[in-house]
Write an enzyme that holds these catalytic residues in place. Structure first.
Site, PDB file in Angstrom:
ATOM      1  N   LYS A 291      -6.696  -4.574  14.333  1.00 37.92           N
ATOM      2  CA  LYS A 291      -5.377  -3.956  14.724  1.00 37.92           C
ATOM      3  C   LYS A 291      -4.900  -4.427  15.995  1.00 37.92           C
ATOM      4  CE  LYS A 291      -4.471  -0.970  11.576  1.00 37.92           C
ATOM      5  NZ  LYS A 291      -3.126  -1.109  10.529  1.00 37.92           N
TER       6      LYS A 291
ATOM      7  N   SER B 127      -1.888   0.435  15.088  1.00 36.85           N
ATOM      8  CA  SER B 127      -2.543   1.993  15.250  1.00 36.85           C
ATOM      9  C   SER B 127      -3.079   2.025  16.700  1.00 36.85           C
ATOM     10  CB  SER B 127      -4.032   1.890  14.553  1.00 36.85           C
ATOM     11  OG  SER B 127      -4.789   3.100  15.192  1.00 36.85           O
TER      12      SER B 127
ATOM     13  N   GLY C  69       0.717  -1.383   0.157  1.00 37.16           N
ATOM     14  CA  GLY C  69      -0.038  -0.014   0.134  1.00 37.16           C
ATOM     15  C   GLY C  69       1.022   1.223  -0.174  1.00 37.16           C
ATOM     16  N   ALA C  70       1.837   1.159  -0.897  1.00 39.83           N
ATOM     17  CA  ALA C  70       2.665   2.514  -1.178  1.00 39.83           C
ATOM     18  C   ALA C  70       2.513   3.564  -1.937  1.00 39.83           C
ATOM     19  CB  ALA C  70       4.314   1.889  -1.314  1.00 39.83           C
ATOM     20  N   SER C  71       1.276   3.400  -2.646  1.00 38.41           N
ATOM     21  CA  SER C  71       0.836   4.223  -3.546  1.00 38.41           C
ATOM     22  C   SER C  71       0.533   5.708  -3.235  1.00 38.41           C
ATOM     23  CB  SER C  71      -0.284   3.793  -4.464  1.00 38.41           C
ATOM     24  OG  SER C  71      -1.511   3.359  -3.693  1.00 38.41           O
ATOM     25  N   ARG C  72      -0.113   5.662  -1.983  1.00 34.49           N
ATOM     26  CA  ARG C  72      -0.188   7.130  -1.245  1.00 34.49           C
ATOM     27  C   ARG C  72       0.098   6.959   0.007  1.00 34.49           C
ATOM     28  NH1 ARG C  72      -5.232   5.283  -2.736  1.00 34.49           N
ATOM     29  NH2 ARG C  72      -6.243   4.473  -1.077  1.00 34.49           N
TER      30      ARG C  72
ATOM     31  N   ILE D  69      -2.885  10.679  11.803  1.00 37.61           N
ATOM     32  CA  ILE D  69      -1.708  11.356  10.878  1.00 37.61           C
ATOM     33  C   ILE D  69      -2.533  11.716   9.604  1.00 37.61           C
ATOM     34  CG2 ILE D  69       0.457  11.217   9.589  1.00 37.61           C
ATOM     35  CD1 ILE D  69       0.903  10.524  12.652  1.00 37.61           C
TER      36      ILE D  69
ATOM     37  N   TYR E 292     -12.135  -2.480  12.968  1.00 30.99           N
ATOM     38  CA  TYR E 292     -10.879  -2.100  12.901  1.00 30.99           C
ATOM     39  C   TYR E 292     -10.192  -2.167  14.005  1.00 30.99           C
ATOM     40  CZ  TYR E 292      -6.980   1.277  11.591  1.00 30.99           C
ATOM     41  OH  TYR E 292      -5.799   2.105  11.384  1.00 30.99           O
ATOM     42  N   VAL E 293     -10.759  -1.899  15.211  1.00 32.13           N
ATOM     43  CA  VAL E 293      -9.829  -1.946  16.526  1.00 32.13           C
ATOM     44  C   VAL E 293      -9.413  -3.520  16.655  1.00 32.13           C
ATOM     45  CG1 VAL E 293      -9.800  -1.471  19.116  1.00 32.13           C
ATOM     46  CG2 VAL E 293     -10.948   0.040  17.403  1.00 32.13           C
TER      47      VAL E 293
END
Ligand code: NAP
Length: 264
Positions: free
Chosen positions: A177, A160, A29-32, A206, A173-174
């Site tokens: 992670k 996270s 996932g390094a496109s953005r 962020i 999500y929690v």
């Protein structure tokens, strides 16, 4: 000189910068977003970088361009990291084009829907587990034979701070992670004897491209360091965990959030 010797004096060696020359790093996932910044920072430290993306070819090409403009080396590789065949083909392609992966950064994420318990389906949880448990497992399985053979490797899982906060209406999500933390510790124990380190980097909030329009002020005022984090804060920490600077660090969770979760 021994660390246990009370007479020991600090080494007079000058401090060294993180050095990843000769290493191949794969950032998923390094496109953005954070992944792009991590990829650029790893390249600045000397790594040749495999820039993974699933959909955004032009954005991934831009990450590669940013690296090349600074004299670094990178190549973009399309692959869905949640798919077993796709991950196998990805690691084979990187192996042929750049060489075997020494540094793996499990960063990719899909959509992160906020849902009340009543609104959640099992598939919502499975989606998050696909990114944060299944994908890292598939990727680690694919790079492990090479890392074991070379008796070296650094795996950085991007977690996270939500695990400490336990944000309401965000349990899929929690939960996923949270699982990443246990996985990191177990893998660190299993792979330590093979010279492979596994750590987790837990960013705070962020703001990146996908947060356009989100007002960070309510968060910022609670940050002990009194500013929002920037992608470079995460990227520098990722380089530390990837590089020999952290050679005696494994199985750890590093919060990079200006102290937001201090005291939780
Ligand atoms: N930003 C934050 O505030 C924050 C805070 C805590 C933790 N994190 C964590 O940091 C990581 C990065 O977050 P971010 O905010 O930078 O995310 P982001 O900007 O949404 O970027 C996500 C990246 O994942 C890629 N991706 C999506 N589906 C994929 C798939 N199936 N296979 C491979 N790549 C895929 C996307 O590429 P395509 O467009 O090509 O699909 C994109 O490059 C995540 O693990 C996230 O949970 C972020």
């Amino acid at each position: 000189m021994s660390e246990h010797d009370p007479q020991s004096t600090p080494s007079r060696q000058p401090a060294t910068a993180p050095d990843l020359h000769g290493q191949i790093a794969l950032v998923t996932g390094a496109s953005r977003g954070l992944g792009r910044h991590i990829a650029v920072a790893l390249a600045r430290a000397g790594a040749r970088v495999a820039v993974n993306y699933a959909h955004s070819e032009a954005d991934a090409a831009q990450t590669v361009q940013l690296i090349e403009q600074e004299g670094g080396q990178a190549q973009a590789f399309r692959a869905d990291v949640t798919d077993e065949q796709s991950v196998g083909a990805l690691v084979d392609a990187i192996d042929s084009a750049l060489g075997p992966v020494d540094v793996l950064v499990n960063n990719a994420t899909g959509p992160q829907p906020m849902l009340a318990i009543e609104e959640s389906r099992w598939s919502d949880f499975a989606d998050q587990l696909d990114f944060f448990v299944k994908a890292p497992l598939l990727l680690v399985q694919a790079v492990l034979p090479g890392m074991k053979a070379r008796r070296a490797g650094s795996i950085v899982n991007i977690g996270s701070e939500v695990v400490q906060i336990g944000n309401a209406r965000f349990s899929s999500y929690v939960t996923a992670k949270s699982a990443m933390i246990g996985m990191t510790r177990s893998w660190a124990n299993e792979l330590g004897p093979h010279g492979i380190r596994v750590n987790l980097l837990a960013p705070g909030f962020i703001p990146v491209e996908r947060h356009a329009g989100v007002d960070p002020e309510g968060y910022r005022v609670k940050v002990p360091l009194q500013r929002m984090g920037e992608p470079s804060d995460i990227a520098d920490a990722a380089v530390f965990l990837a590089s020999p600077q952290s050679r005696f660090v494994t199985g750890q969770c590093l919060s990079v959030n200006g102290g937001y979760t201090t005291g939780i």
